[in-house]
Design an enzyme around this catalytic site. Sequence first.
Site, mmCIF file in Angstrom:
data_model
loop_
_atom_site.group_PDB
_atom_site.id
_atom_site.type_symbol
_atom_site.label_atom_id
_atom_site.label_comp_id
_atom_site.label_asym_id
_atom_site.label_seq_id
_atom_site.Cartn_x
_atom_site.Cartn_y
_atom_site.Cartn_z
ATOM 1 N N GLY A 8 -10.507 -29.997 -4.961
ATOM 2 C CA GLY A 8 -10.856 -29.869 -6.396
ATOM 3 C C GLY A 8 -10.943 -28.381 -6.761
ATOM 4 N N GLY A 11 -11.051 -27.033 -10.625
ATOM 5 C CA GLY A 11 -11.948 -27.538 -11.572
ATOM 6 C C GLY A 11 -12.959 -26.751 -12.063
ATOM 7 N N GLN A 12 -13.785 -27.365 -12.770
ATOM 8 C CA GLN A 12 -14.795 -26.381 -13.546
ATOM 9 C C GLN A 12 -15.809 -25.805 -12.764
ATOM 10 O OE1 GLN A 12 -17.941 -28.426 -15.809
ATOM 11 N NE2 GLN A 12 -18.658 -26.644 -16.850
ATOM 12 N N ASP A 34 -5.861 -28.242 -4.303
ATOM 13 C CA ASP A 34 -6.159 -29.160 -5.540
ATOM 14 C C ASP A 34 -4.967 -29.994 -5.528
ATOM 15 O OD1 ASP A 34 -6.791 -30.264 -8.133
ATOM 16 O OD2 ASP A 34 -8.153 -28.487 -8.287
ATOM 17 N N ASP A 50 -4.200 -33.858 -2.072
ATOM 18 C CA ASP A 50 -4.538 -35.082 -2.913
ATOM 19 C C ASP A 50 -5.553 -35.612 -1.512
ATOM 20 O OD1 ASP A 50 -5.244 -37.637 -3.317
ATOM 21 O OD2 ASP A 50 -3.217 -38.000 -4.304
ATOM 22 N N TYR A 139 -18.526 -44.164 -12.423
ATOM 23 C CA TYR A 139 -18.650 -42.893 -11.514
ATOM 24 C C TYR A 139 -19.934 -42.775 -10.929
ATOM 25 C CZ TYR A 139 -19.602 -37.748 -11.798
ATOM 26 O OH TYR A 139 -20.037 -36.352 -11.735
ATOM 27 N N LYS A 143 -20.964 -42.320 -7.206
ATOM 28 C CA LYS A 143 -21.984 -41.301 -6.472
ATOM 29 C C LYS A 143 -23.158 -41.902 -5.705
ATOM 30 C CE LYS A 143 -20.191 -37.520 -8.366
ATOM 31 N NZ LYS A 143 -19.406 -36.696 -7.424
HETATM 32 P P1 NAD Z 1 -13.448 -31.237 -12.689
HETATM 33 O O1 NAD Z 1 -12.919 -32.484 -13.313
HETATM 34 O O2 NAD Z 1 -13.466 -29.877 -13.358
HETATM 35 O O3 NAD Z 1 -12.649 -30.689 -11.594
HETATM 36 C C1 NAD Z 1 -12.283 -31.750 -10.298
HETATM 37 C C2 NAD Z 1 -11.002 -31.396 -9.830
HETATM 38 O O4 NAD Z 1 -10.403 -32.372 -8.773
HETATM 39 C C3 NAD Z 1 -9.760 -31.070 -10.773
HETATM 40 O O5 NAD Z 1 -9.232 -29.701 -10.537
HETATM 41 C C4 NAD Z 1 -8.733 -32.321 -10.440
HETATM 42 O O6 NAD Z 1 -7.188 -31.692 -10.341
HETATM 43 C C5 NAD Z 1 -9.283 -32.493 -8.746
HETATM 44 N N1 NAD Z 1 -8.752 -33.804 -8.385
HETATM 45 C C6 NAD Z 1 -8.601 -35.013 -8.820
HETATM 46 N N2 NAD Z 1 -8.139 -36.041 -8.167
HETATM 47 C C7 NAD Z 1 -7.997 -35.426 -7.053
HETATM 48 C C8 NAD Z 1 -7.312 -35.895 -6.017
HETATM 49 N N3 NAD Z 1 -6.967 -37.255 -5.617
HETATM 50 N N4 NAD Z 1 -7.327 -34.945 -4.693
HETATM 51 C C9 NAD Z 1 -7.400 -33.714 -4.778
HETATM 52 N N5 NAD Z 1 -8.043 -33.204 -6.084
HETATM 53 C C10 NAD Z 1 -8.203 -34.004 -7.088
HETATM 54 O O7 NAD Z 1 -14.682 -31.421 -11.979
HETATM 55 P P2 NAD Z 1 -15.922 -30.300 -11.564
HETATM 56 O O8 NAD Z 1 -16.964 -30.500 -12.770
HETATM 57 O O9 NAD Z 1 -15.579 -29.226 -11.221
HETATM 58 O O10 NAD Z 1 -16.726 -31.348 -10.536
HETATM 59 C C11 NAD Z 1 -16.792 -31.182 -9.118
HETATM 60 C C12 NAD Z 1 -17.588 -32.084 -8.588
HETATM 61 O O11 NAD Z 1 -19.074 -31.840 -9.075
HETATM 62 C C13 NAD Z 1 -17.298 -33.726 -8.793
HETATM 63 O O12 NAD Z 1 -17.909 -34.339 -7.504
HETATM 64 C C14 NAD Z 1 -18.343 -34.080 -9.759
HETATM 65 O O13 NAD Z 1 -18.440 -35.290 -9.854
HETATM 66 C C15 NAD Z 1 -19.589 -33.026 -9.571
HETATM 67 N N6 NAD Z 1 -20.522 -32.987 -10.556
HETATM 68 C C16 NAD Z 1 -20.095 -32.171 -11.777
HETATM 69 C C17 NAD Z 1 -20.871 -31.989 -12.571
HETATM 70 C C18 NAD Z 1 -20.457 -31.092 -13.910
HETATM 71 O O14 NAD Z 1 -21.095 -30.925 -15.020
HETATM 72 N N7 NAD Z 1 -19.289 -30.330 -13.978
HETATM 73 C C19 NAD Z 1 -22.285 -32.615 -12.899
HETATM 74 C C20 NAD Z 1 -22.383 -33.438 -11.743
HETATM 75 C C21 NAD Z 1 -21.548 -33.547 -10.622
HETATM 76 C C1 AKB Z 2 -20.233 -36.052 -16.351
HETATM 77 O O1 AKB Z 2 -20.789 -35.643 -17.525
HETATM 78 O O2 AKB Z 2 -19.512 -36.934 -16.020
HETATM 79 C C2 AKB Z 2 -20.756 -34.918 -15.424
HETATM 80 C C3 AKB Z 2 -22.209 -35.320 -14.764
HETATM 81 C C4 AKB Z 2 -23.184 -35.015 -15.389
HETATM 82 O O3 AKB Z 2 -21.826 -35.709 -13.503
HETATM 83 N N1 AKB Z 2 -20.774 -33.424 -15.978
#
Ligand code: NAD
Ligand code: AKB
Length: 317
Positions: A8, A11-12, A34, A50, A139, A143
Amino acid sequence: MGTILVTGARGQIGSDLVAELRRRHGHDAVLETDLHPLPNGGRALYEPLDVQDRDRLDALVRTHQVDTVYHLASLLSATGEQKPDIAWAVNVEGLRNVLEVARSHGLRLFWPSSIAAFGPATPREDTPQEGPLDPITMYGTTKVTGEYLCRYAFLKDAVDVRSLRYPGLISHATKPGGGTTDYAVEIFYAALEGDSYTCFLRPDTRLPMMYMPDAVRATIDLMEADAEDISVRTSYNITALSFSAEEIAAALRKRFPAFEVRYEPDFRQAIADSWPASVDDNQARTDWGWQPAFDLDRMVDDMIDHLAAKLKVAEPS
Ligand code: NAD
Ligand code: AKB
């Protein structure tokens, strides 16, 4: 040292984490993966993956001599409510694949949980490390399941898997991917682009948040901590600040006095209402020295500096 594989990665979080890992260890030490092939060749060390495909993950680990995985591939809270089956398949079955590959190759693993693991029975203020985990979303359910799968892999198979319950993350490199805290990034784009912003949460909705440089540092610090200092093998609470939608709007209005925000809560309000407003992260501070660097004002100033450059707009005074 072996290769670090990030799932992934586009992603962000991945886009910032990969940049920092490459800055520390060198470009070729980090394999980004990704879902989709890259549109142009580029110089990136990248493979489509994937995470539902365990055999391909296993092959990549062998080919690239991977010893550490940061497993970020996931659906987030809002998208997870719209696509619960896919959320379970990617978030839970994907994690099981990564845990199994980590077990069979002796990999070190980072996997993030979230404040979404908590729910209405949890104390909303200073949510404790060991509180009830009673999510109301798919979600959050993935988790909680993931946290216990990680602890099981550690206890049964000695997989060195470490985890953080991230709060909402704020960053400028890559837009967030379908979560409930996305508003706290979108609002910056609107202010800088001279638009008004319609917020999908109520003005008084207060949630735990963190600026991305703190989140990236926490992630790498946890992975570099001595194993004997890690007392939590489900997932550590961490936080940096808590603010409401109207507080971030007010912070932005100090720099953009004409900035207008309207509030039209949608289905994400119920999700936010079930999450903590603030989190107790003392266990992370005690075990491996977690300490955030960015408060609200410092984060707002830094976001504005970076987004103004990215969007090529003049910075406000
Ligand atoms: P995001 O949605 O920005 O990025 C996720 C990435 O996963 C994307 O690039 C997407 O293409 C990829 N993806 C989706 N399905 C896939 C698959 N089947 N195989 C491979 N790649 C796949 O998410 P993020 O914000 O970067 O979050 C990363 C992790 O951190 C996640 O587990 C999320 O739950 C966790 N998280 C994020 C936040 C936040 O605020 N950003 C907060 C709490 C937890
Ligand atoms: C969401 O809002 O889903 C994420 C998180 C807090 O897990 N940014």
